[in-house]
Design an enzyme around this catalytic site. Structure first.
Site, PDB file in Angstrom:
ATOM      1  N   CYS A   4      -0.701   5.129   7.109  1.00 35.71           N
ATOM      2  CA  CYS A   4      -0.674   4.132   6.041  1.00 35.71           C
ATOM      3  C   CYS A   4      -1.521   4.668   4.889  1.00 35.71           C
ATOM      4  CB  CYS A   4      -1.270   2.830   6.573  1.00 35.71           C
ATOM      5  SG  CYS A   4      -1.504   1.561   5.316  1.00 35.71           S
ATOM      6  N   CYS A  11       3.621   5.327   0.042  1.00 28.53           N
ATOM      7  CA  CYS A  11       3.492   4.233   1.007  1.00 28.53           C
ATOM      8  C   CYS A  11       4.426   4.607   2.139  1.00 28.53           C
ATOM      9  CB  CYS A  11       3.923   2.910   0.391  1.00 28.53           C
ATOM     10  SG  CYS A  11       4.123   1.583   1.611  1.00 28.53           S
TER      11      CYS A  11
HETATM   12  N1  DGL Z   1       2.598   1.258   4.891  1.00 26.18           N
HETATM   13  C1  DGL Z   1       1.470   0.998   4.090  1.00 26.18           C
HETATM   14  C2  DGL Z   1       1.117   2.160   3.169  1.00 26.18           C
HETATM   15  O1  DGL Z   1       1.438   3.290   3.463  1.00 26.18           O
HETATM   16  C3  DGL Z   1       1.199  -0.338   3.476  1.00 26.18           C
HETATM   17  C4  DGL Z   1       2.193  -1.434   3.405  1.00 26.18           C
HETATM   18  C5  DGL Z   1       1.528  -2.787   3.220  1.00 26.18           C
HETATM   19  O2  DGL Z   1       1.113  -3.353   4.237  1.00 26.18           O
HETATM   20  O3  DGL Z   1       1.381  -3.239   2.071  1.00 26.18           O
HETATM   21  O4  DGL Z   1       0.470   2.003   2.182  1.00 26.18           O
END
Ligand code: DGL
Length: 259
Positions: free
Chosen positions: A75, A187
């Site tokens: 993430c 993301c």
């Molecule tokens: N998958 C996450 C990222 O790479 C965040 C998504 C979220 O929960 O807003 O930033």
């Protein structure tokens, strides 16, 4: 090293699956615990203070429970805010996921790069630093979208994204970055929308860090024993949504539990 010690992948939701995919391809028998923090999803609209406090506490709990050999913060939001805090809290290697600005700058001919992440990620000093170190001669335009995160979550639940919604979500980036030829998917949810994003931004190359992370994990675990067969489980922090089970199974996560 216990061959059954898993790799622990962690995200707010399904985004980390885009990081898991290339790792599975490189180390097929690695036992996987995939932990979506569904109780605190989404991360991208939360404050730095909240995430910096929350992520290390949750990771500590997960490490106590599953005794992984290594943690992957799959993430960008959690990594750009809480990677140092997590490393300080844990005694095992922690691999982060940060915006792939360096490879994007290497690829760009127009020298205009987009960074598409969550609202929290694109405002991080960590991103300023990556841009200054690796893309100093590029115009780096950032855009945060919570809508795309939602669209990726829905897609993995079997709901095809509306092309108009994808186009609307990236229109501000396309408007602000004329000539952009490379877009960093900053993301981990966004590579799950690669085809839809390609249709909305034709001719713009997409870059993410998942293949590099897989190589890093292979390097950090070189020489370690693995079981003879693959295994994987998803461990949610709130009651899981059964609509996700088929997608989880496609990523080898056949067992589902709640922390
Ligand atoms: N998958 C996450 C990222 O790479 C965040 C998504 C979220 O929960 O807003 O930033």
């Amino acid at each position: 090293m216990n061959p059954d010690a898993p790799l622990l992948f962690f995200d707010s939701g399904v985004g980390g699956l885009s990081v898991l995919g290339p790792t599975r391809a490189l180390i097929p028998n690695a036992p996987i615990v995939y932990a979506p923090d569904s109780a605190a999803y989404p991360y991208g609209t939360k404050s730095e203070a909240k995430l910096a406090a929350h992520v290390p506490v949750l990771l500590t709990r997960l490490v106590e429970r599953f005794a992984p050999r290594l943690v992957v913060i799959a993430c960008n939001t959690a990594s750009t805010i809480a990677l140092d805090h997590a490393r300080a809290a844990l005694a095992i290697p922690v691999v982060g996921t940060v915006p792939a600005i360096k490879p994007a700058a290497e690829l760009s001919r127009s020298r205009v790069i987009g960074v598409l992440g969550t609202e929290a990620t694109v405002r991080q000093p960590y991103v300023d630093d990556l841009a200054a170190r690796f893309a100093a001669d590029c115009t780096v335009v950032r855009h945060g979208s919570a809508a795309l995160v939602e669209l990726a979550e829905a897609k993995l639940r079997g709901r095809a994204p509306d092309p108009a919604a994808i186009a609307a979500a990236i229109a501000p980036l396309l408007d602000a970055a004329p000539g952009m030829d490379v877009m960093v998917l900053a993301c981990t949810h966004f590579p799950l929308l690669a085809d839809e994003l390609a249709a909305a931004a034709p001719g713009v190359r997409q870059v993410d860090g998942a293949a590099g992370i897989a190589r890093r994990i292979a390097h950090l675990t070189r020489g370690q024993p693995w079981p003879e067969r693959p295994s994987g489980q998803a461990v949610f922090t709130a009651e899981p949504d059964p609509a996700l089970f088929p997608a989880l199974a496609r990523f080898g996560l056949s067992r589902v539990a709640t922390l």
